[in-house]
Design a protein around this motif. Structure first.
Motif, PDB file in Angstrom:
ATOM      1  N   ASN A 449      35.952  31.612  44.025  1.00 57.75           N
ATOM      2  CA  ASN A 449      36.314  32.543  45.095  1.00 57.75           C
ATOM      3  C   ASN A 449      35.779  33.938  44.803  1.00 57.75           C
ATOM      4  O   ASN A 449      35.326  34.230  43.693  1.00 57.75           O
ATOM      5  CB  ASN A 449      37.845  32.616  45.224  1.00 57.75           C
ATOM      6  CG  ASN A 449      38.468  31.263  45.519  1.00 57.75           C
ATOM      7  OD1 ASN A 449      37.896  30.458  46.249  1.00 57.75           O
ATOM      8  ND2 ASN A 449      39.636  31.016  44.952  1.00 57.75           N
ATOM      9  N   TYR A 450      35.864  34.793  45.809  1.00 54.74           N
ATOM     10  CA  TYR A 450      35.656  36.210  45.538  1.00 54.74           C
ATOM     11  C   TYR A 450      36.763  36.673  44.602  1.00 54.74           C
ATOM     12  O   TYR A 450      37.915  36.219  44.684  1.00 54.74           O
ATOM     13  CB  TYR A 450      35.715  37.027  46.835  1.00 54.74           C
ATOM     14  CG  TYR A 450      34.390  37.133  47.548  1.00 54.74           C
ATOM     15  CD1 TYR A 450      33.470  38.121  47.209  1.00 54.74           C
ATOM     16  CD2 TYR A 450      34.048  36.240  48.559  1.00 54.74           C
ATOM     17  CE1 TYR A 450      32.253  38.224  47.856  1.00 54.74           C
ATOM     18  CE2 TYR A 450      32.829  36.327  49.210  1.00 54.74           C
ATOM     19  CZ  TYR A 450      31.935  37.330  48.852  1.00 54.74           C
ATOM     20  OH  TYR A 450      30.729  37.419  49.496  1.00 54.74           O
ATOM     21  N   VAL A 451      36.425  37.581  43.689  1.00 53.89           N
ATOM     22  CA  VAL A 451      37.387  38.112  42.726  1.00 53.89           C
ATOM     23  C   VAL A 451      37.383  39.629  42.821  1.00 53.89           C
ATOM     24  O   VAL A 451      36.315  40.261  42.818  1.00 53.89           O
ATOM     25  CB  VAL A 451      37.037  37.675  41.286  1.00 53.89           C
ATOM     26  CG1 VAL A 451      37.933  38.380  40.269  1.00 53.89           C
ATOM     27  CG2 VAL A 451      37.151  36.165  41.142  1.00 53.89           C
ATOM     28  N   TYR A 462      47.546  44.805  46.952  1.00 51.38           N
ATOM     29  CA  TYR A 462      48.048  44.592  48.312  1.00 51.38           C
ATOM     30  C   TYR A 462      46.875  44.411  49.273  1.00 51.38           C
ATOM     31  O   TYR A 462      46.920  43.554  50.177  1.00 51.38           O
ATOM     32  CB  TYR A 462      48.907  45.784  48.757  1.00 51.38           C
ATOM     33  CG  TYR A 462      49.256  45.733  50.224  1.00 51.38           C
ATOM     34  CD1 TYR A 462      50.264  44.896  50.694  1.00 51.38           C
ATOM     35  CD2 TYR A 462      48.530  46.491  51.150  1.00 51.38           C
ATOM     36  CE1 TYR A 462      50.556  44.816  52.049  1.00 51.38           C
ATOM     37  CE2 TYR A 462      48.817  46.428  52.503  1.00 51.38           C
ATOM     38  CZ  TYR A 462      49.829  45.594  52.946  1.00 51.38           C
ATOM     39  OH  TYR A 462      50.115  45.526  54.291  1.00 51.38           O
ATOM     40  N   ALA A 463      45.827  45.203  49.094  1.00 49.02           N
ATOM     41  CA  ALA A 463      44.661  45.112  49.977  1.00 49.02           C
ATOM     42  C   ALA A 463      44.046  43.716  49.924  1.00 49.02           C
ATOM     43  O   ALA A 463      43.692  43.134  50.957  1.00 49.02           O
ATOM     44  CB  ALA A 463      43.634  46.171  49.592  1.00 49.02           C
ATOM     45  N   ALA A 464      43.911  43.174  48.725  1.00 54.12           N
ATOM     46  CA  ALA A 464      43.320  41.838  48.573  1.00 54.12           C
ATOM     47  C   ALA A 464      44.177  40.788  49.264  1.00 54.12           C
ATOM     48  O   ALA A 464      43.658  39.890  49.942  1.00 54.12           O
ATOM     49  CB  ALA A 464      43.165  41.504  47.096  1.00 54.12           C
ATOM     50  N   GLN A 465      45.498  40.878  49.105  1.00 52.46           N
ATOM     51  CA  GLN A 465      46.393  39.921  49.736  1.00 52.46           C
ATOM     52  C   GLN A 465      46.306  40.006  51.253  1.00 52.46           C
ATOM     53  O   GLN A 465      46.258  38.972  51.943  1.00 52.46           O
ATOM     54  CB  GLN A 465      47.832  40.178  49.275  1.00 52.46           C
ATOM     55  CG  GLN A 465      48.839  39.187  49.819  1.00 52.46           C
ATOM     56  CD  GLN A 465      50.251  39.477  49.328  1.00 52.46           C
ATOM     57  OE1 GLN A 465      50.518  40.516  48.742  1.00 52.46           O
ATOM     58  NE2 GLN A 465      51.160  38.539  49.584  1.00 52.46           N
ATOM     59  N   TYR A 466      46.265  41.215  51.781  1.00 51.81           N
ATOM     60  CA  TYR A 466      46.219  41.400  53.233  1.00 51.81           C
ATOM     61  C   TYR A 466      44.894  40.868  53.804  1.00 51.81           C
ATOM     62  O   TYR A 466      44.879  40.125  54.789  1.00 51.81           O
ATOM     63  CB  TYR A 466      46.382  42.881  53.583  1.00 51.81           C
ATOM     64  CG  TYR A 466      46.350  43.141  55.066  1.00 51.81           C
ATOM     65  CD1 TYR A 466      47.509  43.062  55.842  1.00 51.81           C
ATOM     66  CD2 TYR A 466      45.149  43.451  55.714  1.00 51.81           C
ATOM     67  CE1 TYR A 466      47.470  43.275  57.214  1.00 51.81           C
ATOM     68  CE2 TYR A 466      45.096  43.665  57.080  1.00 51.81           C
ATOM     69  CZ  TYR A 466      46.263  43.583  57.827  1.00 51.81           C
ATOM     70  OH  TYR A 466      46.208  43.797  59.180  1.00 51.81           O
ATOM     71  N   ALA A 504      37.752  49.834  41.924  1.00 46.62           N
ATOM     72  CA  ALA A 504      37.781  48.372  41.963  1.00 46.62           C
ATOM     73  C   ALA A 504      36.364  47.813  41.981  1.00 46.62           C
ATOM     74  O   ALA A 504      35.414  48.497  42.367  1.00 46.62           O
ATOM     75  CB  ALA A 504      38.538  47.888  43.197  1.00 46.62           C
ATOM     76  N   VAL A 505      36.239  46.551  41.557  1.00 44.81           N
ATOM     77  CA  VAL A 505      34.965  45.839  41.574  1.00 44.81           C
ATOM     78  C   VAL A 505      35.189  44.495  42.241  1.00 44.81           C
ATOM     79  O   VAL A 505      36.125  43.764  41.887  1.00 44.81           O
ATOM     80  CB  VAL A 505      34.408  45.634  40.150  1.00 44.81           C
ATOM     81  CG1 VAL A 505      33.062  44.920  40.216  1.00 44.81           C
ATOM     82  CG2 VAL A 505      34.254  46.955  39.424  1.00 44.81           C
ATOM     83  N   LEU A 506      34.328  44.149  43.190  1.00 41.03           N
ATOM     84  CA  LEU A 506      34.410  42.867  43.889  1.00 41.03           C
ATOM     85  C   LEU A 506      33.276  41.969  43.401  1.00 41.03           C
ATOM     86  O   LEU A 506      32.103  42.356  43.462  1.00 41.03           O
ATOM     87  CB  LEU A 506      34.304  43.067  45.395  1.00 41.03           C
ATOM     88  CG  LEU A 506      34.462  41.810  46.266  1.00 41.03           C
ATOM     89  CD1 LEU A 506      35.881  41.263  46.175  1.00 41.03           C
ATOM     90  CD2 LEU A 506      34.103  42.118  47.732  1.00 41.03           C
ATOM     91  N   ILE A 507      33.638  40.781  42.918  1.00 38.93           N
ATOM     92  CA  ILE A 507      32.668  39.841  42.366  1.00 38.93           C
ATOM     93  C   ILE A 507      32.531  38.646  43.298  1.00 38.93           C
ATOM     94  O   ILE A 507      33.512  38.104  43.795  1.00 38.93           O
ATOM     95  CB  ILE A 507      33.114  39.335  40.976  1.00 38.93           C
ATOM     96  CG1 ILE A 507      33.655  40.474  40.105  1.00 38.93           C
ATOM     97  CG2 ILE A 507      31.970  38.609  40.282  1.00 38.93           C
ATOM     98  CD1 ILE A 507      32.680  41.548  39.787  1.00 38.93           C
TER      99      ILE A 507
END
Length: 539
Positions: A449-451, A462-466, A504-507
């Motif tokens: 998945n995206y991490v 919270y942002a990731a969950q939303y 933050a870093v999105l992988i």
């Protein structure tokens, strides 16, 4: 004729085709692999799984199997030698080609490569696929295919019975090798420096222990005038070797000019023992070339591996580059097939992998130019990059599946970076953290998945969950800190990923950095917009 429907049809069940099927299965995508031969390869062919490929196989728990299979080449792995004959070799002149890579490795990865040959690697992949109820069919060949906006209709045939069936697949992957019939049928040309040499790969068994025991090597270039070529170790424990010699098809030379008797004589001359007992196992012609397909995608058909690019064996990039092709393509196909990404995401496969393939094939060619192998003649040219890890690990993607930073200007479009520090488009850095009191590499967080990585107490969780709920997209969120779900006892994560506190870093699912943020406010709105852009959901 029977008609079957499936998401993905893979034509070619070699190293790259099987790897691609395994990667698709990890994303819960059904595929069918057809391979025209009766089983997995009986010839060693590719002779090493590099560190990056080993990282990609870690989620399947086959790393130890790969190492055990390659144990016979552990002695002398990476050592290069030049000699008139093996009997006359001066082993004090051996050079270790991978020593520098091994020294760099601890900082780059939680794992290391293995000298596992293709004939031993393919059964491991096949078993892993079958354990996941994958469909691999041997002795089956593609007869013809057509495509439209809905998918690809293929006619396949059992080579033994002649029975034909029609298969409808939403996508087709061509993993059918250097002489890809699919590439030719699509009218795709190949560009690049072209052919460097034509070689005959003679796979044989002979007891060379009296000459090499205690001085094991990987490659020995033989300079004898009547047997010039390259002797390559395959398995020291089982006395298996290959000997590569040039041939000239423009003079009508080919496989028929290398009967067992001639091959045995060449090997005896190269070794320097006229009475050596030699068993020829197989003989296989191959082309050392620097070529890249002009297109990796035509509609719903994609090229991977040797179908997309050819390179000499110098550097050991070929098979591993094909594995990386399949890994890049698999998560994108999965996202589109599941409806979490727009079909335009698939366009980034060619954009990313074609650029990297040009860089990789060029570097393999430049290493060949140094005269590292007798099978490719030495030529004067510019030097290759200083470390093979630039090719294996440090390349950079630029596409709409990556959000570049302002510092990544058009004037600085190097195909690689000097350091892996979290820059978008590069492989995410390896860093040892702790989870539930146990060490874990960041590399092992990125595989499906995206991490999103961020500090504890930040709003990013919270942002990731939303956003995950909003887009019906799984996002794995990891907070790093003393009470986060990951601990950083050495306080290195900000430095390693070049992200400030609160950032933050999105992988991506393939372990490449998609985006990096220094902002703290409006995290939900920003993350939603970013992921929509990355998945081609914003028009």
């Amino acid at each position: 004729m029977e008609k079957q429907q499936l998401p993905v049809l893979i034509v070619g069940g070699g190293l790259v085709g099987l790897s691609t099927a395994l990667f698709l299965s990890h994303h819960d995508i059904t595929s069918r692999v057809i391979e025209r031969h009766r089983g997995t390869s009986i010839h060693p062919k590719a002779r090493g799984i590099n560190t990056r490929s080993m990282e990609l196989f870690r989620p399947f728990q086959i790393e130890e199997q790969i190492r055990v299979a390659g144990a016979g080449l552990n002695k002398g792995g990476g050592c290069l030698l030049h000699a008139n004959t093996l009997l006359e070799a001066d082993f004090s002149t051996m050079k270790n080609l991978i020593q520098k890579l091994e020294k760099e490795n601890d900082q780059l990865s939680p794992t290391i490569g293995s000298f596992t040959t293709q004939d031993l690697m393919e059964p491991i992949l096949l078993q892993a696929i079958q354990e996941r109820q994958g469909d691999v069919q041997f002795n089956m060949e593609l007869v013809s295919f057509t495509q439209d906006e809905r998918g690809v209709t293929a006619i396949v045939q059992n080579r033994e019975t002649g029975t034909r069936e029609t298969v409808f697949a939403q996508y087709l992957i061509a993993a059918d090798g250097a002489n890809s019939r699919i590439r030719q049928a699509l009218g795709i040309q190949m560009s690049g420096r072209g052919t460097l040499s034509y070689n005959m790969n003679i796979y044989f068994r002979a007891n060379l222990k009296p000459y090499v025991e205690g001085h094991e090597f990987s490659i020995c270039n033989i300079n004898h005038s009547k047997a010039t070529g390259t002797l390559v170790s395959i398995n020291h424990n089982d006395d298996l070797w290959t000997f590569h010699v040039n041939f000239d098809p423009t003079r009508g030379e080919g496989l028929s000019d290398f009967p067992d008797e001639r091959c045995i004589q060449l090997i005896r001359t190269a070794v320097g023992d006229p009475k050596l007992d030699v068993e020829i196992i197989s003989v296989l012609p191959w082309e050392a070339a620097v070529k890249v397909a002009d297109h990796f995608q035509v509609g719903r058909i994609f090229l991977v591996g040797d179908a997309a690019h050819l390179m000499p064996p110098t550097g050991g990039f070929g098979g591993n580059s094909g594995i990386a092709d399949g890994h890049n393509l698999a998560w994108k196909l999965a996202a589109v097939l599941k409806g979490t990404a727009a079909p335009e995401l698939l366009n980034t496969y060619e954009i990313e992998r074609k650029t990297v393939s040009h860089f990789t094939t060029e570097q393999a060619g430049l290493i060949a130019n140094t005269g590292q192998l007798n099978m490719v003649s030495k030529k004067v040219s510019k030097a290759p990059v200083t470390s093979n890890n630039h090719v294996i690990m440090r390349y950079q993607y630029r596409s709409s599946a990556v959000i570049a930073e302002h510092t990544d200007s058009e004037s600085n479009l190097s195909p690689y970076v000097e350091q892996l520090d979290g820059k978008p488009g590069t492989r995410a850095p390896h860093l040892w953290l702790e989870q539930n009191g146990q060490p874990i590499s960041t590399i092992d967080l990125f595989h499906k998945n995206y991490v999103l990585l961020a500090d504890e107490h930040s709003t990013w969780a919270y942002a990731a969950q939303y956003v995950s709920g909003e887009l019906n997209l799984p996002i794995d969120m990891f907070t790093i800190g003393h009470i986060g779900n990951l601990q950083d006892p050495e306080n290195q994560w900000h430095k390693t990923y070049q992200v400030p506190a609160g950032g933050a870093v999105l992988i991506r699912p393939d372990g490449f950095v998609a985006w990096r943020s220094c902002q703290i406010e409006n995290s939900t709105e920003i993350l939603s917009s970013v992921i929509r852009q990355l998945l081609s959901l914003e028009k």
